[in-house]
Design a protein around this motif. Structure first.
Motif, PDB file in Angstrom:
ATOM      1  N   ASP A  18       0.816  -1.219   0.000  1.00  0.00           N
ATOM      2  CA  ASP A  18       0.000   0.000   0.000  1.00  0.00           C
ATOM      3  C   ASP A  18       0.849   1.268   0.000  1.00  0.00           C
ATOM      4  OD1 ASP A  18       0.983   0.147   2.580  1.00  0.00           O
ATOM      5  OD2 ASP A  18      -0.960  -0.140   3.565  1.00  0.00           O
ATOM      6  N   GLY A  19       2.180   1.121  -0.053  1.00  0.00           N
ATOM      7  CA  GLY A  19       3.064   2.270  -0.128  1.00  0.00           C
ATOM      8  C   GLY A  19       3.532   2.821   1.198  1.00  0.00           C
ATOM      9  N   THR A  20       3.052   2.280   2.309  1.00  0.00           N
ATOM     10  CA  THR A  20       3.458   2.792   3.624  1.00  0.00           C
ATOM     11  C   THR A  20       4.787   2.186   4.052  1.00  0.00           C
ATOM     12  OG1 THR A  20       2.133   1.075   4.710  1.00  0.00           O
ATOM     13  CG2 THR A  20       1.109   3.230   4.378  1.00  0.00           C
ATOM     14  N   LEU A  21       5.521   2.950   4.878  1.00  0.00           N
ATOM     15  CA  LEU A  21       6.833   2.518   5.343  1.00  0.00           C
ATOM     16  C   LEU A  21       6.739   1.351   6.321  1.00  0.00           C
ATOM     17  CD1 LEU A  21       8.446   6.022   5.967  1.00  0.00           C
ATOM     18  CD2 LEU A  21       9.126   4.403   4.191  1.00  0.00           C
ATOM     19  N   CYS A  22       7.714   0.456   6.235  1.00  0.00           N
ATOM     20  CA  CYS A  22       7.796  -0.638   7.187  1.00  0.00           C
ATOM     21  C   CYS A  22       9.269  -1.000   7.352  1.00  0.00           C
ATOM     22  CB  CYS A  22       6.982  -1.851   6.710  1.00  0.00           C
ATOM     23  SG  CYS A  22       7.572  -2.572   5.150  1.00  0.00           S
ATOM     24  N   GLY A  23       9.558  -2.045   8.081  1.00  0.00           N
ATOM     25  CA  GLY A  23      10.956  -2.398   8.283  1.00  0.00           C
ATOM     26  C   GLY A  23      11.110  -3.581   9.206  1.00  0.00           C
ATOM     27  N   PRO A  24      12.335  -3.919   9.549  1.00  0.00           N
ATOM     28  CA  PRO A  24      12.601  -5.069  10.411  1.00  0.00           C
ATOM     29  C   PRO A  24      12.188  -4.815  11.855  1.00  0.00           C
ATOM     30  CG  PRO A  24      14.625  -3.878   9.981  1.00  0.00           C
ATOM     31  CD  PRO A  24      13.571  -3.250   9.110  1.00  0.00           C
ATOM     32  N   VAL A  25      11.865  -5.894  12.528  1.00  0.00           N
ATOM     33  CA  VAL A  25      11.531  -5.857  13.943  1.00  0.00           C
ATOM     34  C   VAL A  25      12.757  -6.225  14.762  1.00  0.00           C
ATOM     35  CG1 VAL A  25      10.247  -7.056  15.756  1.00  0.00           C
ATOM     36  CG2 VAL A  25       9.061  -6.252  13.736  1.00  0.00           C
TER      37      VAL A  25
END
Length: 391
Positions: free
Chosen positions: A367-374
């Motif tokens: 959806d284009g939103t930022l994410c990353g590693p936990v």
């Protein structure tokens, strides 16, 4: 209270047989009165603030369209400046935004403020959680104040597809009676331009202790800001100055305007326990804790890296720094959860050593939103020399 005691004293002038029972009744009544008074003056509890979701509406006589005209029109709040009371789905210029908690929210125009008085436990640390959504193109931020502590919460970056993000800010209560103030310092030509805010909650923060031989405190991130149980987007922990109190204490966020995301096991895949941190801003936001070390002593840093099960797929990686050492921990994510362990061995060079975690890449969901590693379950343990082990 003095008059009450006088009445009780007169009432005890009774035959000697009734003296003991009358005294017991009087003491019981006195204890009930004291307990009731204590309850009425007790500090606010964890959870939503009174009318924190703005569902108690202003009287229509104190409204001009969406603008609130009365200073005390919104129950439990005091306002200043151009403040609007907005219904979910209501048109705001060319924007239609939902409301995260209930059906109503508040919009703060330029230099507008909203205030609520709180009764707290003096000396305790608290974290405030609230939701905000941008409605203007300007670089928006909010000033949050609990005198004498003042903080800036940047809300320019949007981390969810709904447009709403929950943010946290922490402080130590210097007084038992304080005012929580949220102020929009925007300078747009449009006086109404400013963020929507909603769902204010508070939580008292415990002081994490070191567990076993782990020199890192709150290494599992179990202690942190309040997370609304009915929201599925976690809580953003914004950057802070060295003197600020951290909602993830003693971890701090080193960044300019970006944040990290505090997530819970109810809505995300968490490597261990009930909470973890998702590094959603690439190299623009680092998770930092400083610990006491012995120069020349060897240490081992271990941590979990994975994905939050939120559709964040691809090559994720976390780089950890400690003293002059570093390690990059890669993780190939399918966006469905999972994690692996990584470690770093180093020798301390100072009496204080910074442990730093940072994501090495920008990653987005479909959806284009930022994410990353936990990151989760971090530990730092002193390693004994071989000679000492032989002894």
């Amino acid at each position: 209270m003095h008059n009450y005691l006088c009445v009780m004293k007169q009432a005890l002038v009774v035959p000697e047989k009734m003296m003991q029972s009358s005294l017991c009744v009087g003491l019981l009544l006195l204890l009930l009165i004291v307990a009731a008074a204590a309850r009425s003056a007790s500090a606010i509890m964890d959870g939503l603030l009174p009318n924190g979701n703005f569902e108690e509406a202003p009287d229509k006589s104190q409204m001009n369209g969406t603008r609130v005209t009365g200073r005390y029109a919104i129950p439990h709040w005091e306002i200043s400046g151009f403040v609007e009371y907005v219904r979910s789905g209501q048109q705001l210029g060319d924007m239609l935004l939902p409301v995260p908690e209930g059906a109503y929210a508040v919009r703060l125009g330029n230099e507008a403020s909203i205030l609520q008085g709180l009764t707290l436990v003096r000396g305790e640390r608290y974290s405030v959680t609230f939701s905000a959504a941008r409605t203007c193109a300007q670089a928006e931020l909010l000033n949050v104040t609990v005198t004498p502590d003042v903080g800036e919460v940047p809300i320019q970056t949007v981390y969810t597809s709904s447009g709403w993000d929950s943010y946290s800010w922490a402080f130590r209560a210097k007084h038992s009676a304080v005012s929580l103030i949220v102020h929009n310092p925007g300078v747009s030509e449009d006086a109404a331009c400013g963020p929507l805010i909603d769902a204010f909650a508070i939580k008292i923060l415990q002081c994490p202790q070191s567990l076993n031989d782990n020199l890192l405190k709150n290494g599992g991130f179990e202690e942190g800001p309040y997370i609304f149980p009915n929201t599925s987007w976690g809580v953003m922990v914004p950057p802070m100055d060295e003197d600020d109190y951290s909602p993830l204490s003693p971890w701090t966020i080193l960044a300019d305007t970006k944040s990290v995301k505090y997530v819970d096991a109810a809505h995300y895949a968490v490597p261990g326990g009930a909470r973890a941190v998702e590094l959603v801003a690439g190299m623009e936001a680092a998770l930092v804790q400083e610990v006491s070390t012995v120069p020349g002593q060897s240490y081992r840093l271990e941590f979990s890296v994975g994905d939050a099960g939120d559709g964040c797929a691809g090559s994720l990686s976390v780089k950890a720094y400690a003293s002059h050492g570093s390690v990059t921990a890669p993780y190939e994510s399918h966006g469905t959860g999972g994690h692996s362990r990584a470690s770093l061995e180093f020798a301390a060079t100072e009496e204080r050593t910074r442990v730093v975690f940072v994501s090495m890449a920008y990653t987005t969901k479909p959806d284009g939103t930022l994410c990353g590693p936990v990151v989760d379950d971090a530990s730092l343990v002193a390693r004994h020399s071989r000679r000492r082990l032989l002894l």
